[in-house]
Write an enzyme that holds these catalytic residues in place. Structure first.
Site, PDB file in Angstrom:
ATOM      1  CB  SER A 107      -0.878   0.023   1.247  1.00  0.00           C
ATOM      2  OG  SER A 107      -0.085   0.237   2.396  1.00  0.00           O
ATOM      3  CG  ASP A 108       1.374   5.952  -1.132  1.00  0.00           C
ATOM      4  OD1 ASP A 108       2.335   5.998  -0.337  1.00  0.00           O
ATOM      5  OD2 ASP A 108       1.163   6.842  -1.983  1.00  0.00           O
ATOM      6  CD1 TRP A 109       4.937   5.551   5.005  1.00  0.00           C
ATOM      7  CD2 TRP A 109       4.778   4.189   3.247  1.00  0.00           C
ATOM      8  NE1 TRP A 109       6.028   4.704   5.005  1.00  0.00           N
ATOM      9  CE2 TRP A 109       5.963   3.869   3.949  1.00  0.00           C
ATOM     10  CE3 TRP A 109       4.481   3.423   2.111  1.00  0.00           C
ATOM     11  CZ2 TRP A 109       6.840   2.844   3.568  1.00  0.00           C
ATOM     12  CZ3 TRP A 109       5.348   2.414   1.721  1.00  0.00           C
ATOM     13  CH2 TRP A 109       6.499   2.144   2.443  1.00  0.00           C
TER      14      TRP A 109
END
Ligand code: BGC
Length: 795
Positions: A214-216
């Site tokens: 995932s992106d952060w």
């Protein structure tokens, strides 16, 4: 050794901390560390004093059209990763510059998917050759920042495949170990839950055996995410995945085989990226490469009367004007900002070195070089025995309000402080605390001084113990990037006499939050009119002018797009006044995206230098003086009018959707389809050497031509190949270097994917035509040399 237990497998699907994954030593699975990219190793650092090498921005790399150079820059970043103990880098950014307003446009290679994909893949290969893993981002359609956490991008399957997924397909074919799922939604589903993209296309069709993370903080559910094909939730500790998935499996909502698959992807990437690493690139080689790369992407768009190159010794007085001559914009202002060496020269310093021995140099900024946040040049309020004579003394307190015992002191010589989660022992965010920054300022001129203050929590400024300004506010917990919107600051004017010394203290308190920032500045007296007049006088008295304008390092940020493509109004006024005073002016534009250049006919020369990284100043002096060629060709269109860009406004509709209505016609493709001429077309640009092309034909399915260097200097040319049916598109390119007078037969490799189209009917790829006319051209509008290609014969 046995594999991980079921519980361990679940746990492996979430990170351990901000930049690392979990280790399961009993199963031989190491933890691996990550850093943000793409312009260098950006994270894992303690604060802004942790210096790393800064490469040119991806748009400049796109402008090189140079496969080998992109590979070498990837290797340089990989070498930095190795030297810093980082195993994988969150890069390259393979989103597309579909609108020049995109806040992160400088991180994108191009508006064209083929140019982006080819060069991005080279970067991946270079990085990974060092043993470092590449996590290409942001899958997919994160091509703008407005409402990036919730915008729902709507597009048809053909556009998704042919345009926006294509660069990722190149990266996967190049073997990138990871992909990072974007924050936004695509066709109704969060990218971290976009099963069609993650599983059907990327894992099944492309056969991607790496890891999708995932992106952060970009996850929204447990089973929806793991079932869609996401393998790793970042950062850790787990919010939705990790051990939390065990319950979803028990409830029958998740197949245990999916957990095993995700865990084994995490494990195999961890083993791979923690294995053998290449030795670091020698410092001198890295330094030379950063200068070479910057120059290779500088794009010369106008050069009337061959104003450039301007040989040292050919002029007696040279005026160097403009804010960016003194305050260059080396990079963008995202979370991935690199702390660069304070010794990196500025353009005016490098130009003085190159020209200063043979002529007189007049330097004037012309406008305020720090329009948003000026420096505050102070001496520390306390001598803490660290030998620092400049900067603020910082004192940390355990409670808000700067009361109680001082936990520790340090000196920080910056006006922009950022603290990341738990990295500073005394500043454990998530718990309340406070800091006081204080320094002594001496006024060099009498008059009104303007103090600036911004922060992510409550802050105030005291002058000699008296409060003069309160500012700042809490950022919402979800807004990790809010801290980066520096430049938004409150101001107050105070009167100081010449020579007066005051103690300026800034107190900043926080109550929670993941990242915190504090920024401050002080602008001394002096009027804009005086600055402009001094620049005009310098221009009038000089034989030639280098006028260096552009952005500040906070102009391009995450989570925010731009309102327009214009240079700041005061810089446009400066261009007008300086070119009127001396038409022999080369304007150098230090901007990381397509910009309005409707004024450029007033200047003799126009050179776009993008965000060039730390090699900027030396590369610029080399290019202006002729020691190097400006190698760039536009990787984005500079339109004649903002209304001509096929995609411009980035505000989602009221229902949260952003429709990619121009489909497969982003950028130059849309302009060509609409019959609109660009001010500077995609692909355009020139070096100093001149080339002739002849004898184009096709041999064994590959276009060929003879390229002759007509000049008495070595140089490089870029041969671009376009098709014009069913719509115009770049289908191949090659950069060629020729010695003075050299002539060579050159083959231009075609990109097979660009000769195919996605068919909704057959749910597969088909040749765009059986027979195709191709243009070998210098830019997308160039008639060039035409050849015919039998596509069927290629199969
Ligand atoms: C950005 C990513 C970046 C990540 C980690 C996110 O907000 O979108 O590009 O890699 O943060 O810093």
């Amino acid at each position: 050794m046995s594999g991980p237990t079921f519980e361990e497998a679940c746990a492996l699907t979430a990170g351990a901390a901000m930049w690392s994954t979990l280790a399961v030593p009993e199963a031989g699975i190491p933890s691996f560390t990550m850093s943000d990219g793409p312009l260098g190793i950006a994270s894992g650092k303690v604060d802004e004093r942790d210096i790393a090498l800064l490469s040119p921005c991806s748009t400049l790399l796109g402008a090189t059209w140079d496969r080998d150079l992109n590979r070498r820059i990837g290797a340089l970043v990989g070498s930095e990763a190795v030297a810093r103990g980082v195993d994988a880098v969150l890069a390259p950014n393979l989103n597309l510059a579909r609108s020049p307003l995109a806040g992160r446009a400088f991180e994108y290679f191009s508006e064209d998917p083929v140019l982006t994909g080819v060069l991005g893949a080279e970067w991946v290969l270079g990085l990974q050759a060092t043993g470092t893993g590449s996590v290409a981002k942001h899958l997919v359609c994160n091509d703008s920042e407005t409402a990036r956490d919730e915008v729902d991008v709507r597009l048809d399957e053909r556009t998704l495949r042919e345009v926006y997924l294509l660069p990722f397909q190149y990266a996967v074919e190049a073997g990138c170990v990871g992909l990072l799922a974007a924050y936004n939604k695509v066709n109704g589903a969060w990218c971290s839950e976009q099963g069609h993209v993650l599983t059907d296309v990327v894992k099944r069709e492309w056969g991607f055996d790496g890891l999708i993370m995932s992106d952060w903080f970009g996850t929204h559910s447990s089973e929806g995410t793991i079932n869609a094909g996401l393998d790793l939730e970042m950062p850790g500790p787990a919010r939705f995945m990790g051990e939390k998935l065990a319950a979803a499996v028990s409830a029958g909502a998740v197949d245990p085989a999916r957990i095993e698959d995700a865990a084994s992807r995490v494990a195999s990437v961890a083993r791979r990226v923690t294995a053998d690493k290449a030795p670091p690139m020698p410092a001198a080689e890295a330094e030379a490469l950063l200068v070479e790369a910057a120059a290779a992407g500088f794009t010369l768009l106008r050069n009337e009367g061959q104003m450039l190159p301007l040989a040292p010794g050919s002029v007696k007085r040279l005026a160097v004007i403009g804010p960016n001559a003194w305050a260059p914009c080396f990079q963008g202002g995202t979370f991935a900002k690199i702390s660069i060496s304070p010794d990196a020269p500025t353009p005016v310093e490098a130009l003085r070195r190159t020209y200063g021995t043979s002529c007189e140099i007049l330097f004037e900024p012309g406008v305020d070089p720090q329009p948003n946040l000026p420096n505050m040049s102070v001496a520390p309020a306390f001598d803490i025995g660290d030998g620092c004579g400049r900067g603020m003394t910082l004192e940390y307190f355990a409670a808000p309000g700067c009361t109680g015992d001082v936990l520790s002191r340090e000196t920080r010589d910056t006006n922009s402080l950022v603290w990341f989660v738990g990295v500073h022992e005394q500043a454990r965010f998530g718990e309340p605390g406070s800091v006081r920054a204080s320094g002594r300022y001496t006024a060099t001129r009498g008059g009104t001084h303007v103090l600036h203050l911004g922060s992510t929590g409550a802050a105030r400024i005291l002058v000699d113990g008296e409060e003069v300004l309160r500012a700042g506010g809490e950022i919402p917990a979800s807004d990790v990037m809010g801290v980066l919107k520096r430049g938004d600051s409150d101001c107050i004017g105070i009167d100081l006499a010449e020579g007066q010394e005051v103690t300026i203290a800034i107190e900043f308190s926080w109550t929670g939050g993941r990242v915190q920032g504090l920024w401050y500045g002080l602008r001394g007296p002096g009027s804009a009119e005086e600055m402009l007049q001094a620049a005009v006088d310098a221009a009038r008295g000089a034989d030639a002018v280098f006028l260096i304008v552009g952005e500040t390092s906070d102009s391009s940020v995450e989570s925010k797009d731009r309102p327009d493509t214009l240079l700041p109004a005061e810089q446009l006024r400066l261009i007008d006044a300086v070119t009127a005073a001396n038409p022999r002016t080369a304007v150098i534009v230090n901007v990381g995206h397509a910009f309005d250049s409707s004024w450029d006919h007033k200047a003799a020369a126009l050179l776009s230098v993008w965000y060039p990284g730390e090699g900027f100043a030396r590369a610029l002096a080399d290019v202006l003086s002729g020691a190097r060629e400006p190698g760039g060709r536009l990787p984005v269109t500079i339109a004649a009018d903002e209304a001509d860009y096929p995609a411009f406004a980035l505000q989602p509709a009221a229902d949260g959707t952003l429709t990619y209505s121009k489909g497969v016609l982003p950028g130059y493709r849309g302009l060509l389809a609409a019959g609109r001429k660009a001010r500077h077309p995609f692909g355009s640009g020139m070096g100093y050497a001149r080339f002739a092309w002849s004898d184009a034909d096709v041999e064994d399915g590959v276009p060929q031509l003879t390229v002759t260097n007509l000049s008495d200097r070595a140089g490089s040319d870029v041969v671009q190949v376009y098709r014009d049916a069913p719509e115009s598109a770049l289908v191949g390119f090659v950069r060629v270097e020729l010695a003075a007078g050299e002539s060579r037969r050159v083959a231009v490799p075609l990109e097979p994917r660009a000769l195919q189209r996605w068919s909704d009917e057959s749910q597969g790829w088909q040749p765009v035509a059986e027979r195709l006319s191709l243009r070998l051209a210098r830019h997308c509008e160039d008639e060039g040399l035409c050849v015919e290609l039998e596509i069927a014969a290629l199969a």
